[in-house]
Design a protein around this motif. Structure first.
Motif, PDB file in Angstrom:
ATOM      1  N   GLU A   1       0.841  -1.194   0.000  1.00  0.00           N
ATOM      2  CA  GLU A   1       0.000   0.000   0.000  1.00  0.00           C
ATOM      3  C   GLU A   1       0.883   1.254   0.000  1.00  0.00           C
ATOM      4  OE1 GLU A   1      -2.267   0.723   3.491  1.00  0.00           O
ATOM      5  OE2 GLU A   1      -0.787  -0.151   4.841  1.00  0.00           O
ATOM      6  N   ASN A   2       0.284   2.333  -0.466  1.00  0.00           N
ATOM      7  CA  ASN A   2       0.931   3.658  -0.498  1.00  0.00           C
ATOM      8  C   ASN A   2       2.114   3.707  -1.457  1.00  0.00           C
ATOM      9  OD1 ASN A   2      -0.841   4.570   1.549  1.00  0.00           O
ATOM     10  ND2 ASN A   2       0.525   3.737   3.133  1.00  0.00           N
TER      11      ASN A   2
ATOM     12  N   ASN B   1      -6.766   3.348  -9.919  1.00  0.00           N
ATOM     13  CA  ASN B   1      -5.516   3.030  -9.223  1.00  0.00           C
ATOM     14  C   ASN B   1      -4.461   2.445 -10.147  1.00  0.00           C
ATOM     15  OD1 ASN B   1      -7.895   2.324  -7.017  1.00  0.00           O
ATOM     16  ND2 ASN B   1      -6.175   3.433  -6.136  1.00  0.00           N
TER      17      ASN B   1
ATOM     18  N   ASN C   1      -4.900   1.522  -0.344  1.00  0.00           N
ATOM     19  CA  ASN C   1      -5.021   1.530   1.116  1.00  0.00           C
ATOM     20  C   ASN C   1      -5.395   0.130   1.594  1.00  0.00           C
ATOM     21  OD1 ASN C   1      -5.475   2.046   3.816  1.00  0.00           O
ATOM     22  ND2 ASN C   1      -6.505   4.001   3.422  1.00  0.00           N
ATOM     23  N   TYR C   2      -4.474  -0.456   2.312  1.00  0.00           N
ATOM     24  CA  TYR C   2      -4.715  -1.807   2.820  1.00  0.00           C
ATOM     25  C   TYR C   2      -5.915  -1.843   3.764  1.00  0.00           C
ATOM     26  CZ  TYR C   2      -3.969  -6.118   5.439  1.00  0.00           C
ATOM     27  OH  TYR C   2      -4.128  -7.337   6.042  1.00  0.00           O
ATOM     28  N   GLU C   3      -6.090  -0.774   4.547  1.00  0.00           N
ATOM     29  CA  GLU C   3      -7.200  -0.743   5.500  1.00  0.00           C
ATOM     30  C   GLU C   3      -8.543  -0.680   4.790  1.00  0.00           C
ATOM     31  OE1 GLU C   3      -3.627  -0.241   7.368  1.00  0.00           O
ATOM     32  OE2 GLU C   3      -4.410   1.121   5.845  1.00  0.00           O
ATOM     33  N   GLU C   4      -8.571  -0.196   3.578  1.00  0.00           N
ATOM     34  CA  GLU C   4      -9.824  -0.115   2.835  1.00  0.00           C
ATOM     35  C   GLU C   4     -10.085  -1.384   2.033  1.00  0.00           C
ATOM     36  OE1 GLU C   4      -9.723   3.348   0.404  1.00  0.00           O
ATOM     37  OE2 GLU C   4      -9.812   4.745   2.092  1.00  0.00           O
TER      38      GLU C   4
ATOM     39  N   ASP D   1       0.117  -4.782   3.635  1.00  0.00           N
ATOM     40  CA  ASP D   1       0.053  -3.744   4.668  1.00  0.00           C
ATOM     41  C   ASP D   1       1.451  -3.235   4.985  1.00  0.00           C
ATOM     42  OD1 ASP D   1      -0.961  -2.062   6.584  1.00  0.00           O
ATOM     43  OD2 ASP D   1      -0.796  -3.567   8.185  1.00  0.00           O
TER      44      ASP D   1
ATOM     45  N   GLU E   1       2.184   3.186   7.855  1.00  0.00           N
ATOM     46  CA  GLU E   1       2.000   4.360   7.009  1.00  0.00           C
ATOM     47  C   GLU E   1       2.386   5.663   7.685  1.00  0.00           C
ATOM     48  OE1 GLU E   1      -1.804   4.204   4.772  1.00  0.00           O
ATOM     49  OE2 GLU E   1      -2.179   2.487   6.072  1.00  0.00           O
TER      50      GLU E   1
ATOM     51  N   GLU F   1      -1.591  10.550   9.668  1.00  0.00           N
ATOM     52  CA  GLU F   1      -2.280  11.233   8.575  1.00  0.00           C
ATOM     53  C   GLU F   1      -2.733  12.596   9.055  1.00  0.00           C
ATOM     54  OE1 GLU F   1      -5.539   9.204   6.921  1.00  0.00           O
ATOM     55  OE2 GLU F   1      -4.335   7.734   5.831  1.00  0.00           O
TER      56      GLU F   1
ATOM     57  N   PRO G   1      -3.776   6.089  10.716  1.00  0.00           N
ATOM     58  CA  PRO G   1      -4.809   5.517   9.833  1.00  0.00           C
ATOM     59  C   PRO G   1      -5.205   4.101  10.221  1.00  0.00           C
ATOM     60  CG  PRO G   1      -2.690   5.596   8.718  1.00  0.00           C
ATOM     61  CD  PRO G   1      -2.520   6.353  10.005  1.00  0.00           C
ATOM     62  N   GLU G   2      -4.331   3.391  10.927  1.00  0.00           N
ATOM     63  CA  GLU G   2      -4.666   2.021  11.296  1.00  0.00           C
ATOM     64  C   GLU G   2      -5.551   1.977  12.539  1.00  0.00           C
ATOM     65  OE1 GLU G   2      -1.002  -0.065  11.643  1.00  0.00           O
ATOM     66  OE2 GLU G   2      -0.422   0.265   9.550  1.00  0.00           O
TER      67      GLU G   2
END
Length: 914
Positions: A366-367, A403, A424-427, A464, A467, A470, A498-499
């Motif tokens: 991610e990112n 993306n 975004n891994y969290e998404e 993941d 990050e 934010e 963000p996590e």
């Protein structure tokens, strides 16, 4: 002219083809019955026998057959031998069969070959035969075969003149082939008129010869006109047709329709046009690869076309044809040549690109952005590195957020899948993409885009990673009153993990605080006022003060955000008038406009109220009054007609909450038209406590003093000149009628006293003047020069005559000095205590100092209007100087009147005479 029997026997063997042709034409009327051809007893192989008119017998025949294999019949009816023939008897015959294969119709022609041993005569059977007539002196047709092998000389013809019965005639020829190129080809016997050819001739070089025959008697008499003779060279099929190129290269697209034109070949034949010798026929001898046969060549035009639509470049990309062209319309005895034709098969997009795999799996952290995560490959049978082979990739599904991006590698034709927008891994932890591929060139068959596209599935796993914090949103705001006390604390900028979606563990640091007004708490991000906040500070725009905050987590990763401090306004500034110096031009206006400004927020600003400030002793209220124009402006008017000059007017301006401020205005009432004029015309008012002279006023005083000196010496000079003129030329009663200086209205005071103690006396006696010189010193008869400021210079010369000489003596001690009078006058100078040189030494430094002061402004800088010094420019004008005593050597100074123009001469006479 007639041919002899011997001549006929010799020419018969050479002109038999012409006789046969004529015979065929005679017997052609019996078409479909029989044709008689007269031939020699021996015929060689492939020898021309004669021609039969086939069309008159059967026009629609498409098949011709000879019953005798020794003879071959061509399409135009020409008869050729296939073998050598020796006629044992006088007659031989065969049948020509004409048939139409479509309607099965058939006709036959009987051909009779006769061996002629003598000249036929007309018989009772009414069969018409050729009969030789007596030749006359006229153009005689004659021909010869090209490339004739001999023997030579070859007899061609005999010319004979009818006048040979009466005269002895000598024959001669001239022209091409005789005395012109080619030289000596033909010659004629002088006595007999027999014409011979001496060597072989090539028709492709010389088609015919036009020579002239002459008949002359031995004594030079010419009984006949020159006879033109045309010798035609009969063509022989001695030149094979030649292709214009040895190798032809043509291109045709694969899968072309049947009958598509590939190209056209062309050949040329040097033999005689319009004959069988140049009737060409084209054909294909061989095709490589041989099977299947795909091409056809038109026999007459040489155009190559396709016979099948099965051309496939991926199977065979090039064909080679061996082609032939033959004259005599392709007959076996015709001459021919061959050439090579290469047909290249042009590629079309008839093969779709296909993925080597139907599914792919890849991963990315991610990112990460602008990174390559996958390469996919395709197969395509079309021509390498062309638009039919190059692939265009596209993402069909799964890229709704943009993306990803897929591009083509121009070297390998692979598809490169890249990440162009942060994941975004969290998404989302996994994404599925469907990709497709087509060629740059469109598919040559009409199909839908889906059916013409190969597809594959790509699975992207998102990894993941830590990050960091934010700073969302990047700009956050808080509100603080500008009058808040020091140490006021409020919320600050907040960053998030963000996590965990929390702010715990995040540290804050101030990156930018332009005025150092606040401090930031390291753990909470809250701010505390460190100095007094001012909303009206210069760098504050729209009441917002920006502070940059850096947020960092335990791993050292950071983000940056902006905290906007909204400064709430407090009514801490009274309105003021920005323009504090006003000019009222009294001649055109009676008031001035005042505009107020309040730096506070508009909620604490207008409407403003204006009022005059002043104590009871001042006359502000009696001289001025105010009227309101709008919420921010008022008008200041004067009363009671005040004099010109500057005034100080205090005005109080109050905002709508009652906060006020007094502004002292400098108001100048001026005699002007525009405000810019007023700086040069301000006059101080009488009674002011302090009166200051401006630089121009000081300059005007000194110029006035200089003007008084000019008037003084003008009067002295005028009196002296009047006396001198009266004695020399004018009667007593006209003593006052001279041309005099008229720019003064009175003689002035007798004495002028200067502030420095120097006294100047005016000199005069009974209207007569003294001629002296004012200058820098006394030299050579008393003539001196004073450099005047802004006016140039003036000279006052001594009045010199035959017996009169005057000198300005030095004034010393307080004694009395006397100047000798002009024409007996006696003038005294009282209280003369200093000489002229001393006077000059005293005044020059002070005058320069005053002028220097006049030339400086309030800030002691030079102004633009400098006081300039002008020097003496010399003499030379016919009218003399404008002064009264311009030249001491002149008797009366009136000689210029003799040279005046007519309109001025009358004025001069009035001034001199009564």
């Amino acid at each position: 002219m007639a041919a002899t029997p011997a001549t006929r026997s010799l020419s018969a063997a050479l002109c038999w083809q012409l006789l046969l042709t004529l015979t065929i034409l005679i017997f052609a009327c019996d078409a479909c019955k029989k044709v008689i051809l007269h031939v020699p007893s021996k015929l060689d192989t492939e020898q021309f026998v004669g021609r039969v008119n086939l069309k008159e017998c059967f026009k629609s025949a498409n098949l011709i057959h000879s019953s005798d294999p020794d003879f071959q019949i061509l399409e135009d009816g020409s008869v050729y031998t296939t073998n050598a023939i020796l006629l044992s008897s006088e007659k031989r015959n065969f049948t020509i069969s004409l048939s139409n294969t479509e309607n099965q119709e058939e006709k036959k022609i009987l051909v009779l070959l006769e061996h002629q041993t003598k000249v036929l005569k007309q018989s009772d059977s009414k069969e018409t035969v050729l009969r030789r007539a007596k030749r006359r002196w006229a153009p005689i047709p004659c021909s010869m075969m090209e490339n004739y092998l001999g023997p030579f000389p070859l007899f061609l013809e005999q010319v004979e003149s009818d006048t040979a019965q009466n005269y002895t005639i000598y024959y001669s020829i001239r022209g091409p082939g005789v005395d012109q190129e080619p030289l000596n080809l033909f010659y004629i016997e002088r006595d007999t008129g027999k014409l011979y050819c001496s060597r072989r001739v090539d028709r492709e070089q010389y088609e015919s010869f036009e020579i002239v025959a002459l008949a002359i008697t031995p004594d030079g008499y010419t009984p006949e006109q020159p006879l033109p003779l045309i010798i035609k060279v009969e063509d022989e099929n001695d030149n094979p047709p030649i292709f214009t190129e040895t190798t032809y290269i043509f291109t045709i697209a694969e899968h072309s329709r049947v009958g598509s034109t590939v190209g056209q070949v062309c050949a040329v034949d040097r033999d005689e046009p319009g004959t069988l010798h140049t009737l060409l026929k084209y054909s294909i001898l061989q095709q490589l690869p041989a099977s299947p046969s795909l091409f056809f060549m038109h026999p007459s035009t040489g155009v190559i076309t396709t016979t099948s639509s099965q051309l496939d470049r991926e199977l065979v990309d090039k064909y080679q044809l061996q082609i032939k062209v033959q004259d005599m319309n392709g007959q076996s005895f015709g001459l021919y040549t061959t050439a090579t034709c290469i047909i290249q098969i042009e590629d079309v997009n008839d093969n779709l690109p296909t993925f080597t795999r139907t599914s792919y799996v890849t991963s990315v952290e991610e990112n990460k952005v602008d990174v390559e995560i996958l390469r996919v490959s395709v197969e395509d049978k079309d021509l390498f590195n062309t638009s039919n082979w190059r692939a265009n990739y596209t993402i069909l599904k799964g890229n709704e957020n943009g993306n990803f991006k897929i591009v083509t590698d121009p070297k390998t034709n692979e598809g490169i899948l890249c990440v162009v927008k942060l994941l975004n891994y969290e998404e989302r932890q996994q994404l599925t993409l469907q990709i497709g591929v087509v060629n740059e060139a469109p598919y040559f068959r009409e199909t839908t885009s889906r059916s013409a596209m190969s597809t594959a599935i790509v699975t992207v796993n998102v990894k993941d990673q830590d990050e960091g914090p934010e700073c969302t949103p990047p700009v956050q705001t808080v509100r603080i009153q500008e009058s808040a006390p020091l140490g006021t604390k409020t919320n600050g900028y907040k960053a998030y993990d963000p996590e965990t979606k929390s702010s715990s563990g995040i540290r804050y640091k101030k990156l930018s605080d332009p005025k150092g007004w606040v401090t930031v708490d390291d753990y909470t991000g809250s701010i505390t006022t460190f100095r007094s906040l001012d909303r009206e500070a210069e760098s504050i725009k729209n009441g917002i003060y920006n502070v940059t905050i850096l947020a960092s987590d335990k791993g050292g990763k950071t983000c940056t955000g902006t905290l906007g401090i909204i400064l709430e306004d407090v009514n801490d500034n009274g309105p003021l008038i920005l323009k504090q110096t006003l000019v009222i031009c009294k001649t055109v206006m009676s008031s001035a406009e005042l505009v107020a400004f309040d730096p506070d927020d508009p909620i604490n600003g207008p409407p403003f109220s204006f009022s005059l400030e002043g104590d009871s002793d001042s006359n502000v209220h009696t001289m001025w009054r105010l009227t309101k124009i709008n919420d921010t402006a008022a008008r200041l008017l004067y009363q009671n007609d005040p004099p010109f000059g500057p005034y100080t007017v205090p005005v109080r301006v109050t905002d709508k909450h009652g906060l006020s401020q007094v502004t002292s205005l400098n108001v100048v009432i001026c005699d002007c038209v525009t405000e810019n004029d007023c700086t040069f015309r301000v006059v101080p008012r009488t009674g002011d406590a302090e009166v200051k002279l401006g630089k121009w006023a000081i300059l005007a005083i000194f110029l006035g003093i200089a003007l008084l000196f000019c008037i003084l010496f003008t009067l002295v000079c005028g009196a002296s000149r009047a006396a001198k003129t009266r004695e020399a030329a004018l009667p007593e009663d006209l003593a006052q009628q001279n041309l005099i200086v008229s720019n003064t209205e009175a003689p002035g005071d007798d004495k002028v006293c200067y502030g420095n103690g120097f006294t100047s006396n005016t000199v005069g006696s009974l209207g007569q003047g003294i001629c002296g010189t004012v200058g820098s010193g006394v030299k050579n008869g008393g003539q001196e020069t004073i450099e005047m400021v802004k006016e140039g210079h003036q000279t006052l010369e001594s009045c010199q005559g035959a017996v009169h000489h005057h000198t300005l003596e030095s004034c010393k001690g307080g004694g009395q000095r006397t100047l000798d009078p002009c024409r007996g006058g006696h003038v005294e100078m009282d209280n003369c205590r200093s000489s002229h040189a001393e006077w000059r030494n005293f005044t020059q430094p002070r005058l320069g100092e005053k002028v220097q002061l006049c030339n400086q402004g309030d800030n002691h800088k030079h102004t633009q209007d400098y006081i300039l010094t002008y020097n003496y420019e010399g003499k030379g004008s016919m009218a003399g100087s404008v002064g009264c005593c311009s030249d001491q050597r002149e008797e009366d100074g009136l000689e210029f009147l003799d040279h005046l123009e007519p309109k001025f001469r009358t004025l001069a006479e009035v001034c001199i005479k009564r």
